[in-house]
Design a protein around this motif. Structure first.
Motif, mmCIF file in Angstrom:
data_model
loop_
_atom_site.group_PDB
_atom_site.id
_atom_site.type_symbol
_atom_site.label_atom_id
_atom_site.label_comp_id
_atom_site.label_asym_id
_atom_site.label_seq_id
_atom_site.Cartn_x
_atom_site.Cartn_y
_atom_site.Cartn_z
ATOM 1 N N ALA A 172 -7.098 -14.999 9.816
ATOM 2 C CA ALA A 172 -7.223 -13.496 10.032
ATOM 3 C C ALA A 172 -7.544 -13.335 11.193
ATOM 4 O O ALA A 172 -7.712 -14.036 12.179
ATOM 5 C CB ALA A 172 -8.185 -12.764 8.969
ATOM 6 N N TYR A 173 -7.744 -11.877 11.794
ATOM 7 C CA TYR A 173 -8.073 -11.516 13.171
ATOM 8 C C TYR A 173 -9.640 -11.684 13.060
ATOM 9 O O TYR A 173 -10.124 -11.735 11.774
ATOM 10 C CB TYR A 173 -7.821 -9.970 13.265
ATOM 11 C CG TYR A 173 -6.337 -9.691 13.291
ATOM 12 C CD1 TYR A 173 -5.937 -10.048 14.743
ATOM 13 C CD2 TYR A 173 -5.701 -9.307 12.287
ATOM 14 C CE1 TYR A 173 -4.561 -9.649 15.001
ATOM 15 C CE2 TYR A 173 -4.149 -8.888 12.781
ATOM 16 C CZ TYR A 173 -3.738 -9.264 13.950
ATOM 17 O OH TYR A 173 -2.362 -8.956 14.114
ATOM 18 N N LEU A 196 -7.128 -13.615 17.358
ATOM 19 C CA LEU A 196 -6.560 -14.117 16.066
ATOM 20 C C LEU A 196 -7.024 -15.534 15.716
ATOM 21 O O LEU A 196 -6.827 -16.208 16.475
ATOM 22 C CB LEU A 196 -4.972 -13.986 16.138
ATOM 23 C CG LEU A 196 -4.198 -14.421 15.109
ATOM 24 C CD1 LEU A 196 -4.324 -13.395 13.821
ATOM 25 C CD2 LEU A 196 -2.591 -14.097 15.139
ATOM 26 N N GLN A 197 -7.445 -15.687 14.628
ATOM 27 C CA GLN A 197 -7.953 -17.059 14.317
ATOM 28 C C GLN A 197 -6.952 -17.681 13.141
ATOM 29 O O GLN A 197 -5.952 -17.115 12.888
ATOM 30 C CB GLN A 197 -9.373 -16.733 13.707
ATOM 31 C CG GLN A 197 -10.247 -16.377 14.802
ATOM 32 C CD GLN A 197 -10.626 -17.733 15.873
ATOM 33 O OE1 GLN A 197 -9.682 -18.413 16.294
ATOM 34 N NE2 GLN A 197 -11.838 -17.704 16.413
ATOM 35 N N TRP A 249 -12.782 -11.524 9.033
ATOM 36 C CA TRP A 249 -11.528 -10.970 8.244
ATOM 37 C C TRP A 249 -11.234 -9.430 8.416
ATOM 38 O O TRP A 249 -10.689 -8.813 7.426
ATOM 39 C CB TRP A 249 -11.753 -11.066 6.715
ATOM 40 C CG TRP A 249 -12.377 -12.527 6.275
ATOM 41 C CD1 TRP A 249 -13.961 -12.634 6.175
ATOM 42 C CD2 TRP A 249 -11.665 -13.457 5.920
ATOM 43 N NE1 TRP A 249 -13.769 -14.066 5.771
ATOM 44 C CE2 TRP A 249 -12.596 -14.412 5.569
ATOM 45 C CE3 TRP A 249 -10.251 -14.130 5.934
ATOM 46 C CZ2 TRP A 249 -12.197 -15.870 5.286
ATOM 47 C CZ3 TRP A 249 -10.026 -15.231 5.371
ATOM 48 C CH2 TRP A 249 -10.981 -16.079 5.044
ATOM 49 N N PRO A 250 -11.170 -8.986 9.476
ATOM 50 C CA PRO A 250 -10.933 -7.329 9.485
ATOM 51 C C PRO A 250 -9.403 -7.167 9.693
ATOM 52 O O PRO A 250 -8.743 -8.246 10.296
ATOM 53 C CB PRO A 250 -11.684 -7.052 10.987
ATOM 54 C CG PRO A 250 -11.587 -8.201 11.875
ATOM 55 C CD PRO A 250 -11.877 -9.432 10.977
ATOM 56 N N ALA A 251 -8.732 -6.037 9.259
ATOM 57 C CA ALA A 251 -7.383 -6.032 9.214
ATOM 58 C C ALA A 251 -7.246 -5.406 10.423
ATOM 59 O O ALA A 251 -8.354 -4.515 11.087
ATOM 60 C CB ALA A 251 -7.164 -4.928 8.164
ATOM 61 N N LEU A 252 -6.050 -5.433 11.347
ATOM 62 C CA LEU A 252 -5.928 -4.796 12.758
ATOM 63 C C LEU A 252 -6.073 -3.179 12.750
ATOM 64 O O LEU A 252 -6.789 -2.678 13.499
ATOM 65 C CB LEU A 252 -4.721 -5.235 13.166
ATOM 66 C CG LEU A 252 -4.151 -4.972 14.694
ATOM 67 C CD1 LEU A 252 -5.204 -5.383 15.750
ATOM 68 C CD2 LEU A 252 -2.868 -5.268 14.855
ATOM 69 N N LEU A 288 1.197 -9.538 10.767
ATOM 70 C CA LEU A 288 0.624 -8.491 11.740
ATOM 71 C C LEU A 288 -0.416 -7.732 11.282
ATOM 72 O O LEU A 288 -1.519 -7.714 12.137
ATOM 73 C CB LEU A 288 1.813 -7.785 12.457
ATOM 74 C CG LEU A 288 1.505 -6.583 13.374
ATOM 75 C CD1 LEU A 288 0.783 -7.173 14.698
ATOM 76 C CD2 LEU A 288 2.601 -5.567 13.555
ATOM 77 N N THR A 289 -0.177 -7.208 10.090
ATOM 78 C CA THR A 289 -1.295 -6.152 9.939
ATOM 79 C C THR A 289 -2.597 -6.859 9.835
ATOM 80 O O THR A 289 -3.776 -6.116 10.064
ATOM 81 C CB THR A 289 -0.989 -5.468 8.657
ATOM 82 O OG1 THR A 289 -0.832 -6.370 7.566
ATOM 83 C CG2 THR A 289 0.403 -4.719 8.621
ATOM 84 N N ASP A 290 -2.784 -7.852 9.002
ATOM 85 C CA ASP A 290 -4.125 -8.285 8.772
ATOM 86 C C ASP A 290 -4.567 -10.138 9.376
ATOM 87 O O ASP A 290 -5.406 -10.572 9.261
ATOM 88 C CB ASP A 290 -4.536 -8.174 7.288
ATOM 89 C CG ASP A 290 -3.440 -9.005 6.639
ATOM 90 O OD1 ASP A 290 -2.664 -9.752 6.929
ATOM 91 O OD2 ASP A 290 -3.689 -9.154 5.121
ATOM 92 N N GLY A 291 -3.345 -10.558 10.056
ATOM 93 C CA GLY A 291 -3.581 -11.931 10.500
ATOM 94 C C GLY A 291 -3.496 -12.737 9.443
ATOM 95 O O GLY A 291 -3.556 -14.130 9.664
ATOM 96 N N ALA A 292 -3.277 -12.390 8.146
ATOM 97 C CA ALA A 292 -3.374 -13.523 7.011
ATOM 98 C C ALA A 292 -2.208 -14.421 7.293
ATOM 99 O O ALA A 292 -1.017 -14.254 7.662
ATOM 100 C CB ALA A 292 -3.018 -12.635 5.678
ATOM 101 N N ARG A 299 1.105 -0.737 18.408
ATOM 102 C CA ARG A 299 1.325 -2.154 18.373
ATOM 103 C C ARG A 299 1.754 -2.266 16.744
ATOM 104 O O ARG A 299 3.159 -2.870 16.268
ATOM 105 C CB ARG A 299 0.074 -3.140 18.163
ATOM 106 C CG ARG A 299 0.281 -4.619 17.668
ATOM 107 C CD ARG A 299 1.198 -5.381 18.709
ATOM 108 N NE ARG A 299 1.623 -6.535 17.967
ATOM 109 C CZ ARG A 299 2.794 -7.231 17.710
ATOM 110 N NH1 ARG A 299 3.914 -6.258 17.795
ATOM 111 N NH2 ARG A 299 2.954 -8.109 17.248
ATOM 112 N N LEU A 300 1.388 -1.527 15.643
ATOM 113 C CA LEU A 300 1.753 -1.549 14.568
ATOM 114 C C LEU A 300 2.904 -1.020 14.182
ATOM 115 O O LEU A 300 3.699 -1.235 13.397
ATOM 116 C CB LEU A 300 0.532 -0.840 13.413
ATOM 117 C CG LEU A 300 -0.662 -1.716 13.493
ATOM 118 C CD1 LEU A 300 -1.814 -0.984 12.760
ATOM 119 C CD2 LEU A 300 -0.276 -2.971 12.516
#
Ligand code: SF4
Lengths: 557, 95
Positions: free
Chosen positions: A51-52, A47-48, A95-98, B10-14, A26-27
């Motif tokens: 953040a995720y 996805l909120q 708040w986790p990064a993907l 994409l990377t962190d949903g920010a 995905r990345l």
């Protein structure tokens, strides 16, 4: 508690490796969001708004110290230092990064945890009474049955794409603390008149936009038939549940549309067929699972620990904590301690990494390494000797964890609401905080007695508002938050859905409205022993409606 | 009418906004404001390429209006996205 065998460990490790590959693709752009979304949801990654969000299952609410420390570590290392315990006995990281999610899942796997089936149209985390294996009123420990169901339903090939999500709850005590009648299936462990263990079976309960109390489909199901009967119910649902309309896809709608009798007949017919497929549980298998949940060795202790009585006599705060947050244990001289995650004015269900570490330490020292997570968003130390209560209390108090409000007006359930949730229509947490501050730690809050306030930020009802003694539902009207109030709901063994008081209240007015409801109750109750729910059931809606809308013309909107 | 374009990174949903130079910025104050429907629609369309390029996802336009001298989203949901959870100001974004 249950320990992974080699197969479990391998299965979870493989799943993390798969997800690591999916995230990398995905990345790198190899997968589009559309292709990836299903995979991330199957691993608990949403996805909120900001953040995720990673939702981690805590199977039937049971944690060891090692696991809770790991949850603390994840909060600290990959998140913002805290986690949120939910009404589904899960923990959510906001708040986790993907890119970090596979590492987090690896960390979880190292303590036998995962996020599988915390999303999607499958059988979700099986929930249970948070006092399981400890409560004095228990008929049998529900955890072995929850574990059997968990193993059976994990990646079940036939039930991985049901019409909609599916939630099972199990309780082993006459007092239902697991809200089984508002689950797709609720199992109530009971003994028949021959002393044999089995289940009363409830089907088709649920909340959300069409709340329903479950239908009792069987008075007594023999213990050995747990899986065969579950299989029969889920199979009928899988075949007949509606897939044409998301809002009509839960089993409760099928039960409702089909009718109770037809549903019962269909399940029993399927059950007769399933039995031939050999899903009956051998005694030895049940016992093998039960052995993981054996009561720890708790040497008998005096029921009156002198040090505790002396401290209670001179320390009112400690005395209140013992009276309110400690529940009788099945072994004399021990108590089940509820650690409230509802400090006055705090965020219901949130715990910092430091608090989690502290609770893990206390569990190790004073509760045989066991912690429980309740659907009411609190933590529990299930096996604490009375004589240890002063030490436990002092340590909790130093970490802002000794609020003596279990079951009281400030022990409020609140979903994340519009502060975090992408589906929300209004905020829930700030309403909970303001109500909590309004009643505070006052003698009045004690005097009000048992009162469950439950708040959801949209009709999905994650905050269980339909079964709150006072339920609050946040909606949006003309761009403003507005809150509907329901009264008289309960998720216990006398399960009922709340009734709407009338028009909703603005964010500004809703706390006053709740206070009006509480004051009305205090005015009409017979005496202190008549709790809110009993009083409401006796007097009905009229006095509350009158107090809310007639005295104060124009207060509602 | 004033609109800005928002998305999730994409990377962190920010939460991010389309900035002046068509890069994605974290603060609403640095977002480019479009004052016509056409300008906003065109910006939205051209921003879609970043979704295809897997930089952001869920791109859409939001209405903003001045409040106490700064532009803020009209809808509460978007105001909370722009600012962070109201219950945790310390995790919010600087304006
Ligand atoms: S009830 Fe609605 S707002 Fe609350 S967590 Fe569930 S989906 Fe989100």
């Amino acid at each position: 508690m249950y320990r992974y065998d080699e197969f479990d460990a391998q299965f979870v490790a493989q799943r993390v490796a798969q997800f690591r590959d999916q995230v990398a693709r995905r990345l790198s752009g190899e997968l589009t969001e559309e292709q990836f979304k299903l995979h991330r949801l199957m691993n608990g990654v949403y996805l909120q708004l900001h953040a995720y969000m990673l939702r981690v299952a805590i199977p039937y609410g049971v944690l060891s110290s090692r696991q809770l420390r790991k949850l603390a570590h994840i909060a600290r290392r990959y998140d913002k230092g805290f986690g949120h315990f939910t009404t589904r006995q899960n923990i959510q990281y906001n708040w986790p990064a993907l890119a970090d999610c596979p590492d987090i899942l690896d960390e979880l796997a190292s303590v036998e945890m995962h996020a599988i089936q915390t999303s999607g149209n499958c059988i979700r985390n099986v929930t249970a009474d948070q006092f399981a294996g400890a409560a004095a009123d228990e008929v049998a420990d529900p955890r072995p049955y929850a574990e059997i169901l968990r193993q059976w339903s994990s990646l079940h090939p036939e039930y991985s794409f049901l019409p909609r999500k599916f939630k099972i709850a199990v309780t082993g005590a006459p007092k239902d603390r697991a809200a089984i009648q508002v689950h797709d299936i609720g199992y109530h462990v009971i003994k028949n008149n021959r002393g044999e263990i089995g289940f009363a079976v409830y089907v088709g309960g649920g909340q959300g936009r069409t709340p329903m109390v479950a239908l009792k489909i069987r008075d007594f199901l023999p213990e050995a038939e747990l899986l065969a009967y579950t299989d029969a119910i889920v199979r009928v649902y899988n075949l007949e549940g509606r897939r044409d309309n998301k809002y009509k896809a839960r089993i409760k709608i099928l039960v409702h549309e089909k009718g109770a009798e037809a549903m019962r007949t269909a399940v029993e017919a399927e059950f007769a067929k399933v039995r031939e497929r050999n899903l009956t549980l051998p005694d030895a298998d049940i016992q093998a699972i039960q052995s993981y949940f054996a009561l720890p060795n708790l040497p008998g202790k005096p029921v009156h620990a002198e040090a505790v009585e002396a401290r209670r006599a001179k320390d009112a705060a400690f005395d209140r904590f013992v009276a309110v947050n400690v529940t009788p244990h099945k072994v004399a001289g021990y108590g089940v301690v509820t650690i409230s995650l509802k400090p006055i004015g705090g965020i219901p269900g949130d715990a910092t990494a430091e608090q989690m570490d502290l609770v893990a330490d206390l569990a190790e020292r004073h509760s045989h390494d066991e912690i429980r997570v309740s659907h009411e968003q609190n933590l529990v130390l299930p096996h604490v000797a009375f004589e240890d209560l002063p030490a436990v209390y002092d340590a909790l108090a130093a970490a802002d964890l000794a609020t003596a409000n279990a079951g009281l007006v400030t022990d409020i359930i609140a979903c994340p609401g519009l502060d975090y949730c992408a589906l929300a229509t209004a905020r829930s947490i700030p309403v909970a905080q303001r109500i909590s501050e309004r009643f505070g730690d006052s003698p009045r809050a004690q005097d009000i007695g048992d009162l469950k306030i439950k708040i959801s930020g949209c009709i999905n009802a994650c905050g269980h508002h339909h079964v709150g003694h006072i339920g609050i539902l946040g909606l949006e009207r003309k761009g403003e938050e507005t809150y509907q109030i329901t009264l008289g709901g309960t998720a216990d063994e006398t399960c009922s859905l709340g009734t709407l008081t009338g028009p909703g209240f603005s964010s500004e007015d809703v706390v006053d409205a709740v206070e009006t409801v509480v004051n009305t109750y205090l005015g009409v109750r017979r005496d202190r022993s008549e709790d809110f729910l009993s009083t409401f059931r006796r007097v009905g809606m009229a006095p509350f409606k009158q107090a809310l809308y007639e005295k104060n013309e124009g207060a509602g909107i | 009418m004033n609109q800005v374009i928002t998305a999730s990174r994409l990377t962190d949903g920010a939460v991010v906004f389309l900035g002046q130079d068509r890069t994605w910025v974290e603060r609403l104050a640095q977002a480019e404001v479009f004052s016509t429907v056409d300008a906003s629609a065109e910006a939205l369309k051209s921003a879609q390429k970043d979704e295809q390029a897997n930089v952001v996802l869920d791109i859409y336009a939001i209405d903003v209006a001045p409040k106490a001298g700064v532009l803020v989203p009209i809808k509460l949901r978007e105001a909370i996205r722009a600012q962070g959870p109201t219950v945790h100001p310390e995790h919010g974004k600087p304006r």
